[in-house]
Design a protein around this motif. Structure first.
Motif, PDB file in Angstrom:
ATOM      1  N   LEU A 243      41.239  49.827  40.901  1.00  0.00           N
ATOM      2  CA  LEU A 243      41.206  49.062  39.651  1.00  0.00           C
ATOM      3  C   LEU A 243      41.501  49.918  38.420  1.00  0.00           C
ATOM      4  O   LEU A 243      42.210  49.475  37.509  1.00  0.00           O
ATOM      5  CB  LEU A 243      39.831  48.415  39.472  1.00  0.00           C
ATOM      6  CG  LEU A 243      39.538  47.148  40.254  1.00  0.00           C
ATOM      7  CD1 LEU A 243      38.050  46.839  40.232  1.00  0.00           C
ATOM      8  CD2 LEU A 243      40.317  45.975  39.680  1.00  0.00           C
ATOM      9  N   TYR A 244      40.968  51.123  38.380  1.00  0.00           N
ATOM     10  CA  TYR A 244      41.016  51.916  37.157  1.00  0.00           C
ATOM     11  C   TYR A 244      42.413  52.207  36.616  1.00  0.00           C
ATOM     12  O   TYR A 244      42.646  52.056  35.405  1.00  0.00           O
ATOM     13  CB  TYR A 244      40.255  53.238  37.368  1.00  0.00           C
ATOM     14  CG  TYR A 244      38.760  53.079  37.435  1.00  0.00           C
ATOM     15  CD1 TYR A 244      38.110  52.098  36.691  1.00  0.00           C
ATOM     16  CD2 TYR A 244      37.982  53.910  38.242  1.00  0.00           C
ATOM     17  CE1 TYR A 244      36.734  51.933  36.761  1.00  0.00           C
ATOM     18  CE2 TYR A 244      36.605  53.752  38.319  1.00  0.00           C
ATOM     19  CZ  TYR A 244      35.987  52.767  37.571  1.00  0.00           C
ATOM     20  OH  TYR A 244      34.632  52.616  37.636  1.00  0.00           O
ATOM     21  N   PRO A 245      43.381  52.655  37.440  1.00  0.00           N
ATOM     22  CA  PRO A 245      44.695  52.992  36.871  1.00  0.00           C
ATOM     23  C   PRO A 245      45.345  51.826  36.133  1.00  0.00           C
ATOM     24  O   PRO A 245      45.826  51.974  35.001  1.00  0.00           O
ATOM     25  CB  PRO A 245      45.517  53.404  38.102  1.00  0.00           C
ATOM     26  CG  PRO A 245      44.501  53.854  39.092  1.00  0.00           C
ATOM     27  CD  PRO A 245      43.328  52.961  38.893  1.00  0.00           C
ATOM     28  N   GLY A 246      45.378  50.637  36.752  1.00  0.00           N
ATOM     29  CA  GLY A 246      45.984  49.476  36.114  1.00  0.00           C
ATOM     30  C   GLY A 246      45.211  49.009  34.897  1.00  0.00           C
ATOM     31  O   GLY A 246      45.802  48.573  33.896  1.00  0.00           O
ATOM     32  N   LEU A 247      43.878  49.093  34.955  1.00  0.00           N
ATOM     33  CA  LEU A 247      43.046  48.672  33.829  1.00  0.00           C
ATOM     34  C   LEU A 247      43.264  49.571  32.620  1.00  0.00           C
ATOM     35  O   LEU A 247      43.416  49.082  31.488  1.00  0.00           O
ATOM     36  CB  LEU A 247      41.569  48.693  34.241  1.00  0.00           C
ATOM     37  CG  LEU A 247      40.556  48.305  33.156  1.00  0.00           C
ATOM     38  CD1 LEU A 247      40.803  46.891  32.663  1.00  0.00           C
ATOM     39  CD2 LEU A 247      39.129  48.460  33.681  1.00  0.00           C
ATOM     40  N   ILE A 248      43.287  50.868  32.840  1.00  0.00           N
ATOM     41  CA  ILE A 248      43.514  51.813  31.740  1.00  0.00           C
ATOM     42  C   ILE A 248      44.892  51.599  31.122  1.00  0.00           C
ATOM     43  O   ILE A 248      45.045  51.586  29.895  1.00  0.00           O
ATOM     44  CB  ILE A 248      43.357  53.267  32.244  1.00  0.00           C
ATOM     45  CG1 ILE A 248      41.897  53.529  32.625  1.00  0.00           C
ATOM     46  CG2 ILE A 248      43.816  54.261  31.172  1.00  0.00           C
ATOM     47  CD1 ILE A 248      41.676  54.845  33.341  1.00  0.00           C
ATOM     48  N   LEU A 249      45.908  51.419  31.985  1.00  0.00           N
ATOM     49  CA  LEU A 249      47.268  51.179  31.483  1.00  0.00           C
ATOM     50  C   LEU A 249      47.326  49.898  30.652  1.00  0.00           C
ATOM     51  O   LEU A 249      47.940  49.879  29.568  1.00  0.00           O
ATOM     52  CB  LEU A 249      48.235  51.089  32.657  1.00  0.00           C
ATOM     53  CG  LEU A 249      49.709  50.834  32.299  1.00  0.00           C
ATOM     54  CD1 LEU A 249      50.279  51.994  31.509  1.00  0.00           C
ATOM     55  CD2 LEU A 249      50.538  50.585  33.558  1.00  0.00           C
ATOM     56  N   THR A 250      46.686  48.837  31.122  1.00  0.00           N
ATOM     57  CA  THR A 250      46.690  47.556  30.404  1.00  0.00           C
ATOM     58  C   THR A 250      46.022  47.679  29.045  1.00  0.00           C
ATOM     59  O   THR A 250      46.539  47.183  28.032  1.00  0.00           O
ATOM     60  CB  THR A 250      45.974  46.478  31.238  1.00  0.00           C
ATOM     61  OG1 THR A 250      46.644  46.323  32.486  1.00  0.00           O
ATOM     62  CG2 THR A 250      45.966  45.141  30.508  1.00  0.00           C
ATOM     63  N   LEU A 251      44.865  48.336  29.002  1.00  0.00           N
ATOM     64  CA  LEU A 251      44.133  48.479  27.743  1.00  0.00           C
ATOM     65  C   LEU A 251      44.881  49.368  26.742  1.00  0.00           C
ATOM     66  O   LEU A 251      44.684  49.233  25.528  1.00  0.00           O
ATOM     67  CB  LEU A 251      42.734  49.050  28.011  1.00  0.00           C
ATOM     68  CG  LEU A 251      41.794  48.119  28.794  1.00  0.00           C
ATOM     69  CD1 LEU A 251      40.449  48.802  29.032  1.00  0.00           C
ATOM     70  CD2 LEU A 251      41.598  46.792  28.068  1.00  0.00           C
ATOM     71  N   CYS A 252      45.732  50.236  27.240  1.00  0.00           N
ATOM     72  CA  CYS A 252      46.553  51.075  26.349  1.00  0.00           C
ATOM     73  C   CYS A 252      47.732  50.288  25.787  1.00  0.00           C
ATOM     74  O   CYS A 252      48.120  50.491  24.629  1.00  0.00           O
ATOM     75  CB  CYS A 252      47.062  52.304  27.106  1.00  0.00           C
ATOM     76  SG  CYS A 252      45.781  53.525  27.484  1.00  0.00           S
ATOM     77  N   ILE A 253      48.303  49.392  26.589  1.00  0.00           N
ATOM     78  CA  ILE A 253      49.502  48.662  26.175  1.00  0.00           C
ATOM     79  C   ILE A 253      49.164  47.430  25.343  1.00  0.00           C
ATOM     80  O   ILE A 253      49.926  47.056  24.443  1.00  0.00           O
ATOM     81  CB  ILE A 253      50.329  48.253  27.417  1.00  0.00           C
ATOM     82  CG1 ILE A 253      50.850  49.489  28.144  1.00  0.00           C
ATOM     83  CG2 ILE A 253      51.500  47.353  27.034  1.00  0.00           C
ATOM     84  CD1 ILE A 253      51.584  49.180  29.432  1.00  0.00           C
ATOM     85  N   LEU A 254      48.027  46.776  25.606  1.00  0.00           N
ATOM     86  CA  LEU A 254      47.677  45.529  24.923  1.00  0.00           C
ATOM     87  C   LEU A 254      47.709  45.639  23.396  1.00  0.00           C
ATOM     88  O   LEU A 254      48.305  44.772  22.737  1.00  0.00           O
ATOM     89  CB  LEU A 254      46.309  45.029  25.389  1.00  0.00           C
ATOM     90  CG  LEU A 254      45.790  43.759  24.703  1.00  0.00           C
ATOM     91  CD1 LEU A 254      46.742  42.593  24.908  1.00  0.00           C
ATOM     92  CD2 LEU A 254      44.390  43.409  25.210  1.00  0.00           C
TER      93      LEU A 254
END
Length: 272
Positions: A243-254
């Motif tokens: 979960l962590y890699p995609g979640l961190i990427l999403t929160l950075c791009i949002l």
């Protein structure tokens, strides 16, 4: 994200009205009505199950149709939220030219419409779980978090895509193709455990195996779909490492995606 939540609450009545309009228009004079919303995941489950009968896919002794339908629910929600969200601004050109309100209402409405359809799919899943004698466990309480995560991912792409689609209509045409390709990089047809076995256990890609697995988990849908399957069907804890890699990427791009949308919305009425 906080500003999005404020606008979601402030314009909740408008979003509800537009969502109701979308549902009524979409299923008006349709004999099956809103049941068409679950037809796509049901048919895809049948097709994938047929394919599985020719190609061996390990499912940890869980029924393949159940595992696949649990994967298709968040996938179809994400896919259609993004597809309609990207086209939501251009398809509401008449409203944009008549009155002002925050334009993010359109991608939000597209997502909420699909959220209604997602909840209908849960009825089908419940019937399948009853048929296969699979009972949900306490870990099913993680489900709202995964739904919220899927909503955030869909909005992240929809905000940027909707703004770009106003100026370059090719974006709206390319999104369905991109979503079709992305499905093969997402554990929909096959479970995440199969990827873990090949890359982390068998080291199928040699020294690149762990790096390829990390790159694979940058796809937020990997963690979301695996989370649906683990907490609903398998009755075990989510795999936080997935979960962590995609979640961190999403929160950075949002934040960037939302900022870009707000910067572009000033010229929507002129361009459309």
């Amino acid at each position: 994200m906080f500003k999005i939540a404020i606008n979601l609450y402030k314009y909740r009545e408008l979003i509800a009205a537009l969502t109701w309009k979308n549902i009524v228009v979409r299923y008006k004079q349709a004999y099956l009505g809103i049941l068409w919303a679950v037809l796509k995941p049901v048919l895809l489950t049948l097709v994938f199950t047929l394919v599985k009968s020719f190609v061996g896919i390990e499912t940890d002794n869980f029924p393949y149709p159940l595992i696949t339908f649990a994967a298709l629910m968040p996938w179809v929600f994400f896919q259609e939220s993004v597809s309609e969200g990207v086209n939501s601004v251009t398809s509401n050109a008449s409203l944009i030219k008549k009155i002002y309100f925050p334009r993010e209402v359109f991608p939000l409405t597209a997502m909420v419409t699909k959220l209604v359809e997602l909840f209908i799919s849960f009825g089908i899943l419940a019937a399948m779980m009853f048929y296969y004698k699979v009972m949900p466990s306490i870990y099913a309480l993680w489900l709202p978090a995964f739904i919220l995560y899927a909503m955030v991912v869909a909005l992240t792409i929809s905000f940027f895509g909707a703004a770009m689609n106003v100026y370059y209509r090719d974006i709206g045409q390319a999104i369905p193709i991109a979503m079709s390709l992305l499905m093969y990089a997402t554990p929909v047809i096959y479970p995440l455990s199969l990827v873990q076995k090949k890359l982390l256990v068998e080291q199928a890609a040699g020294i690149w195996s762990e790096k390829l697995y990390t790159l694979y988990t940058l796809n937020p849908l990997v963690g979301i779909i695996d989370g649906f399957q683990r907490t609903l069907i398998k009755g075990i804890m989510p795999d936080f490492h997935a979960l962590y890699p995609g979640l961190i990427l999403t929160l950075c791009i949002l934040p960037f995606s939302y900022w870009f949308f707000k910067r572009a919305e000033s010229w929507f009425a002129d361009v459309i």
